[in-house]
Design an enzyme around this catalytic site. Structure first.
Site, PDB file in Angstrom:
ATOM      1  N   CYS A 116      21.272  33.315  50.157  1.00 37.15           N
ATOM      2  CA  CYS A 116      22.205  32.055  50.799  1.00 37.15           C
ATOM      3  C   CYS A 116      21.400  31.977  52.279  1.00 37.15           C
ATOM      4  O   CYS A 116      21.997  30.870  52.876  1.00 37.15           O
ATOM      5  CB  CYS A 116      23.475  32.879  51.014  1.00 37.15           C
ATOM      6  N   HIS A 256      26.979  28.949  57.439  1.00 34.66           N
ATOM      7  CA  HIS A 256      26.837  28.992  55.683  1.00 34.66           C
ATOM      8  C   HIS A 256      28.190  29.241  55.211  1.00 34.66           C
ATOM      9  O   HIS A 256      29.029  29.731  55.801  1.00 34.66           O
ATOM     10  CB  HIS A 256      26.094  30.510  55.396  1.00 34.66           C
ATOM     11  N   ASN A 286      30.744  27.327  47.766  1.00 37.15           N
ATOM     12  CA  ASN A 286      29.394  27.885  48.240  1.00 37.15           C
ATOM     13  C   ASN A 286      28.137  27.208  47.233  1.00 37.15           C
ATOM     14  O   ASN A 286      28.004  27.640  46.191  1.00 37.15           O
ATOM     15  CB  ASN A 286      29.473  29.527  48.298  1.00 37.15           C
TER      16      ASN A 286
HETATM   17  O1  UT7 Z   1      26.845  33.713  49.963  1.00 37.89           O
HETATM   18  C1  UT7 Z   1      26.473  34.782  49.861  1.00 37.89           C
HETATM   19  C2  UT7 Z   1      27.265  36.109  50.669  1.00 37.89           C
HETATM   20  N1  UT7 Z   1      28.638  36.188  50.171  1.00 37.89           N
HETATM   21  C3  UT7 Z   1      29.740  36.218  50.614  1.00 37.89           C
HETATM   22  O2  UT7 Z   1      29.802  36.200  51.880  1.00 37.89           O
HETATM   23  C4  UT7 Z   1      31.061  36.473  49.843  1.00 37.89           C
HETATM   24  C5  UT7 Z   1      31.710  37.760  50.668  1.00 37.89           C
HETATM   25  N2  UT7 Z   1      33.036  38.004  49.632  1.00 37.89           N
HETATM   26  C6  UT7 Z   1      34.132  37.258  49.753  1.00 37.89           C
HETATM   27  O3  UT7 Z   1      33.843  36.135  49.975  1.00 37.89           O
HETATM   28  C7  UT7 Z   1      35.317  37.811  49.193  1.00 37.89           C
HETATM   29  O4  UT7 Z   1      35.090  39.184  49.207  1.00 37.89           O
HETATM   30  C8  UT7 Z   1      35.722  37.340  47.686  1.00 37.89           C
HETATM   31  C9  UT7 Z   1      36.237  35.816  48.046  1.00 37.89           C
HETATM   32  C10 UT7 Z   1      34.747  37.248  46.812  1.00 37.89           C
HETATM   33  C11 UT7 Z   1      36.953  38.104  47.129  1.00 37.89           C
HETATM   34  O5  UT7 Z   1      37.966  38.255  47.939  1.00 37.89           O
HETATM   35  P1  UT7 Z   1      38.644  39.651  48.456  1.00 37.89           P
HETATM   36  O6  UT7 Z   1      39.771  39.306  49.626  1.00 37.89           O
HETATM   37  O7  UT7 Z   1      37.528  40.524  49.160  1.00 37.89           O
HETATM   38  O8  UT7 Z   1      39.131  40.230  47.302  1.00 37.89           O
HETATM   39  P2  UT7 Z   1      38.969  41.443  46.406  1.00 37.89           P
HETATM   40  O9  UT7 Z   1      37.659  41.359  45.804  1.00 37.89           O
HETATM   41  O10 UT7 Z   1      39.254  42.536  47.360  1.00 37.89           O
HETATM   42  O11 UT7 Z   1      40.123  41.154  45.503  1.00 37.89           O
HETATM   43  C12 UT7 Z   1      41.441  41.295  45.827  1.00 37.89           C
HETATM   44  C13 UT7 Z   1      42.304  41.338  44.509  1.00 37.89           C
HETATM   45  C14 UT7 Z   1      41.856  42.446  43.505  1.00 37.89           C
HETATM   46  O12 UT7 Z   1      43.052  42.843  42.438  1.00 37.89           O
HETATM   47  P3  UT7 Z   1      43.588  43.957  43.047  1.00 37.89           P
HETATM   48  O13 UT7 Z   1      42.455  45.213  42.828  1.00 37.89           O
HETATM   49  O14 UT7 Z   1      44.156  44.000  44.354  1.00 37.89           O
HETATM   50  O15 UT7 Z   1      44.698  43.998  41.898  1.00 37.89           O
HETATM   51  C15 UT7 Z   1      41.005  41.164  42.520  1.00 37.89           C
HETATM   52  O16 UT7 Z   1      40.917  41.933  41.238  1.00 37.89           O
HETATM   53  O17 UT7 Z   1      42.296  39.978  44.023  1.00 37.89           O
HETATM   54  C16 UT7 Z   1      41.821  40.045  42.689  1.00 37.89           C
HETATM   55  N3  UT7 Z   1      40.989  38.840  42.372  1.00 37.89           N
HETATM   56  C17 UT7 Z   1      41.498  37.734  41.904  1.00 37.89           C
HETATM   57  N4  UT7 Z   1      42.912  37.376  41.998  1.00 37.89           N
HETATM   58  C18 UT7 Z   1      43.058  35.876  41.579  1.00 37.89           C
HETATM   59  C19 UT7 Z   1      39.414  38.743  42.339  1.00 37.89           C
HETATM   60  N5  UT7 Z   1      38.947  37.647  41.981  1.00 37.89           N
HETATM   61  C20 UT7 Z   1      40.405  36.850  41.844  1.00 37.89           C
HETATM   62  C21 UT7 Z   1      40.616  35.530  41.354  1.00 37.89           C
HETATM   63  N6  UT7 Z   1      41.698  35.146  41.367  1.00 37.89           N
HETATM   64  N7  UT7 Z   1      39.682  34.669  41.311  1.00 37.89           N
END
Ligand code: UT7
Length: 331
Positions: A116, A256, A286
């Site tokens: 990215c 970004h 993204n």
């Molecule tokens: O561009 C390159 C660099 N990339 C980035 O900067 C991305 C950085 N990361 C992020 O933007 C975020 O971490 C994400 C958007 C990818 C995820 O958001 P988060 O707030 O970190 O969520 P998480 O991974 O901690 O997941 C929270 C919960 C989990 O469930 P439990 O374990 O709390 O029951 C996931 O299983 O949300 C669940 N989950 C979803 N729920 C509904 C994960 N993906 C989804 C989804 N829809 N698509």
């Protein structure tokens, strides 16, 4: 003698017509519009559906848009750089094909890959060629067909990414406009958190790797988020401080587009109000290497000659950084 600086003198952009909305994703994986919107800020993304078309298809469209707006011939371009994480093919340079297709018969061309941060690093590369006096017109394109490396059964990644391309032209400037300063970093610790395991020299493609879905993007989102949110804010604050810029002096943040929460944290740290922050994550998701030039393309009319702009990015590797640039024209 006055120092020659490297200014952006034109921009172009292209996104595919096909819209993949959160509502449609709800029918594909276990997710919902509310979760995607609050966690990422994304409402929809574009997907390239044209048959047999790769990243070059979008890069060419963005470059042609730029050339038409700038009113120059493709043959005047000295160098074509394509920043991308999704080249048409693993070996033949996508940039070489793009240069030929747009008619840049006097240019040499190559690809740049830093996930990215590819476009941000590419700005540094393009500007260096100009500042040194070696070349006069460097076309830098950021393009990615992320849909080609995303597993649309994996809800943790398929909701994030989209396809698109943006292009900028760097030319010499004698008024002190253009790139002023940069702070670019990397840390190899990051490759365990955001990667494609197979298809490279460590794990070449095999029946096994295809079966195991190892050609798709893997992301440990939480870990990447932690690194991204602190590092993008840090470098943006640092580059302001180093150039004695207050929040009043900065007209625009061009961040970004990985996650709206990361963008907000960066803007907060810089003391910038929301009106100064360029955003298109809601419409495109993204787009990896295309986020920064597509923002310039979308907001071009609002950018004024002399505006102080801070660019910031964070990506796989890890790779990240910030660039301070003075805008060089009114459109
Ligand atoms: O561009 C390159 C660099 N990339 C980035 O900067 C991305 C950085 N990361 C992020 O933007 C975020 O971490 C994400 C958007 C990818 C995820 O958001 P988060 O707030 O970190 O969520 P998480 O991974 O901690 O997941 C929270 C919960 C989990 O469930 P439990 O374990 O709390 O029951 C996931 O299983 O949300 C669940 N989950 C979803 N729920 C509904 C994960 N993906 C989804 C989804 N829809 N698509």
């Amino acid at each position: 003698m006055k120092k020659t600086t490297a200014a952006i003198t034109a921009v172009g952009g292209y996104v595919p017509d096909f819209v993949l909305s959160n509502k449609v994703l709800e029918t594909m994986v276990d997710t919902n519009d509310e979760w995607i919107t609050t966690r990422t800020g994304i409402k929809e993304r574009r997907i390239l559906k044209v048959e047999n078309a790769g990243t070059s298809y979008m890069a060419i469209k963005a470059a042609e848009d730029l050339l038409q707006k700038r009113g120059i011939e493709a043959s005047e371009i000295d160098l074509v750089l394509v920043a991308t994480a999704t080249p048409d093919m693993p070996v033949a340079a996508t940039a070489a094909y793009v240069a030929s297709e747009i008619g840049s018969s006097n240019a040499f061309a190559y690809d740049l890959q830093a996930a990215c941060s590819s476009f941000l690093y590419g700005m540094s590369t393009a500007a260096s060629y100009i500042e040194s006096g070696r070349y006069k017109k460097v076309l830098l394109i950021g393009a990615d067909k992320m849909s080609s490396i995303i597993d649309y059964t994996d809800r943790t990644t398929c909701i994030i990414f989209g396809d698109g391309a943006g292009a900028v032209l760097f030319e010499p400037n004698e008024e002190g406009l253009g790139l002023q300063d940069e702070y670019l970093r990397s840390d190899g610790i990051g490759r365990q958190f955001l990667k494609i395991d197979a298809g490279g020299s460590i794990l070449p493609a095999s029946e096994e790797t295809v079966k195991n879905k190892q050609h798709y993007v893997f992301q440990d989102g939480k870990s990447v988020f932690k690194f991204a949110v602190s590092n993008m804010a840090d470098v943006s604050a640092l580059i302001m401080e180093r150039n004695n810029l207050t929040n009043e002096d900065v007209q625009w943040l061009v961040p970004h587009q990985a996650n709206k929460r990361i963008i907000d944290a960066t803007a907060n740290r810089m003391g910038l109000e929301a009106e100064k922050v360029l955003i298109n994550i809601d419409r495109y998701g993204n787009t990896t290497s295309a986020t920064l030039p597509l923002l310039l393309h979308d907001y071009e009319k609002q950018l004024k000659k002399g505006d102080n702009i801070i660019f910031a990015a964070f990506g796989g590797g890890f790779t990240w950084g910030s660039i301070y640039l003075k805008w060089a024209y009114n459109s």
